[in-house]
Design a protein around this motif. Sequence first.
Motif, PDB file in Angstrom:
ATOM      1  N   THR A  77       0.838  -1.194   0.000  1.00  0.00           N
ATOM      2  CA  THR A  77       0.000   0.000   0.000  1.00  0.00           C
ATOM      3  C   THR A  77       0.873   1.244   0.000  1.00  0.00           C
ATOM      4  OG1 THR A  77      -0.117   0.293   2.401  1.00  0.00           O
ATOM      5  CG2 THR A  77      -1.613  -1.315   1.416  1.00  0.00           C
ATOM      6  N   HIS A 112      -3.424   2.080   6.554  1.00  0.00           N
ATOM      7  CA  HIS A 112      -2.462   1.016   6.254  1.00  0.00           C
ATOM      8  C   HIS A 112      -1.129   1.257   6.958  1.00  0.00           C
ATOM      9  CE1 HIS A 112      -5.188  -0.442   3.149  1.00  0.00           C
ATOM     10  NE2 HIS A 112      -5.242   0.777   2.649  1.00  0.00           N
ATOM     11  N   THR A 132       2.149  -7.358   5.049  1.00  0.00           N
ATOM     12  CA  THR A 132       1.634  -6.070   4.587  1.00  0.00           C
ATOM     13  C   THR A 132       2.763  -5.056   4.691  1.00  0.00           C
ATOM     14  OG1 THR A 132      -0.035  -4.330   4.921  1.00  0.00           O
ATOM     15  CG2 THR A 132       0.720  -5.502   6.886  1.00  0.00           C
TER      16      THR A 132
END
Length: 700
Positions: A297, A303, A328
Amino acid sequence: MSPLLCYVICIGISQKISVAQNLPYRMMLTRGCLSFFQNVMMALFFDLRTMIGHAGSTEFDQFWEELDKYFNEVSTAAQERRHGENTFLPFAISVSELRDTITSRLPDNIPIPSTEWIRLQFWPKHPTSNRALQHTGRFKARFAIQQRQLRADHEDSKFAGWQFRLLKEFAIKHRDHCIMFCLDDKAIVPVGNPGLPISTGVRGHNSSITTLQGNSMNALDHDFHLCGLIPSVALKVDQPESVSESFYQGQIHVTLKDKILSPSSPLRHGCEMVNIVRKTYSQNEVYCDKKIMIQYTDGGPDHRTTYGSVWIASILQFAALDLDMFVTARTAPMGSWANPAERCMSLLNLGLQNVALARERMNDDTNEKKIGRAKCLDDVRKLAVAPEFRYDYKESMKPVTDRLNERFTRLKLKGVPVMKNDPATDDDIEQFFSTLTELFDENMKLNQLRMDDIQKSHKVRDFIERHCKATHYVFQIKKCSPDRDENCWYCDLRPTSLLEDVLPSLHFVPDPVLTPDGMHYEPFQSVYGKITTDKDRPSRKKELGASNPRDIEHKIPLVAGKVRTFILCVECGKACVVYSKGTLQAQENIAVRRVCEENVYTCGSSLFLPDSLLYNAVVVREGLNCQSPIEATYYSSKSTAFEQRCFYCGSTQNLVEDDEMEDLRQRYVSVRPLCVECKADGKQAETRGEKNVGKKQRKK
């Protein structure tokens, strides 16, 4: 061109000298052909004879493939205004220099095209000119004069860029067992009030096709709006076989969310990603078919991998899809251009160009009058708490949402149609969150997901210590190895699903590590499987509280008497004080509130753009960074008493209140708040101004 030259060229291409009528004439033509092709047209003659006058030849395929790889290596940024799919060519000084660069990367004896033929493979400067007919457009690149540079850079840009490279190499290594998504939210698409359409702001490069008797293409001449839609993009990447190849390929998923009824949050994004995977990439519509999942992201507030709420959302995705590993990662601040999902925005712009939108009128006139009196987003969200208003507003926005969804699904990325997905409802989010209460801690609350809330839950804290690795730009979760020595309640309940020959080679994605000379980062093969940290992150080494010339040039003194309010940094969550010469007027207050709502402010940035009337009227201290403590003026404001926050991290929870703090308050004029977590890290309470009580008592 003279008739003789035309005749010579035709004879040379057809190689039919024998058509001449007599020997002297044939000898003259032969001498003319040799002179012409040796001295005038050799480069063109070579290409015309080799390419047979068309671009369908495969002789230079190896050269074109290497050139395409070179473009993917050096060009990851989106175009300046992200309209169309072209990229500029800032990495080649000239065609000759580019030709030499590609030639040096190829083995010997590989056919190399001429510079002119290479030039014709690019996008023309002027698509409407006659010369454009000669271009093949093989590569979506062109020569152009630079119009603007990036507005800002960050000291961690190279560090985060290498982190992304390591992430891509990890995805390629485990491509048979890995699914990768790149996520990004497009800018808000404005929606006007009934009968007052507002342009989407996307300027079309070409005229749109309309009927002669249709409605005129008109819109309001301003862009102020309260209503709007946020397209959330999830690009499911088809991982290539080499890191030098393009990651901008795969399936685009678009979710249209109302900015009033569906505000972005880590849980909402996580829930929507689970729904996408179950709908498209799961055979049983519950668990993901592939057991390693990667998300990349731009690091927005939903995020931010340093937020507790993002950790919880990641853990919920990991558990809901029964993954063996979840990663992530995010870009550096102001580095969203490096995210492949950013390039999808140019495609969505095709569906938004020359479009103006307006919602329908609400059924209840009272509700319509209420929203007409609202001045900012918070006012409308307060109205939306009432079920009747919420339902009426949702129905008025439904035609606009359906129309945009229909336009987006007509778009294609490299032949693959865009897929639309429904936004997560409040019930979906509650069901998504129930995984946490069922598996981990039934006392966890949906609105209490800060770091200090995580520390209170023994089971969640134990899971993070066993299975997670957290750094500034990456958060990772991985199940225990089957040959572990100690018991793990989660892995006993849900054992790994990957094959035994894959598990030994499955490790956390490494952090960028500097080479001994400090000039470069170690390659993936050198650090994969080793224990690494982000100790080489530049912002981690930065000195605290560096000065900034703007703070000195301000006409407004940055003192306690000029403090008006504060704004939270989306990067670290700390409060930054807002100063102005006088009390904030109504319009100034609204402007500051809008900056807060947009979630774009970071420590060290100016509050408003230089062309704003408020640029020098309402200011913040720009010499701060995310490692700086809270400003002293936050605690000593003479106009407003703010909520107490930890001096080091800005937390309002778990502030230390013990005998030691009470003793410090007796000895010093000012004692800054300190939270339990910072105290556990070895930090001491900041004090100012020692009292003279003891000296007075001794004098008596």
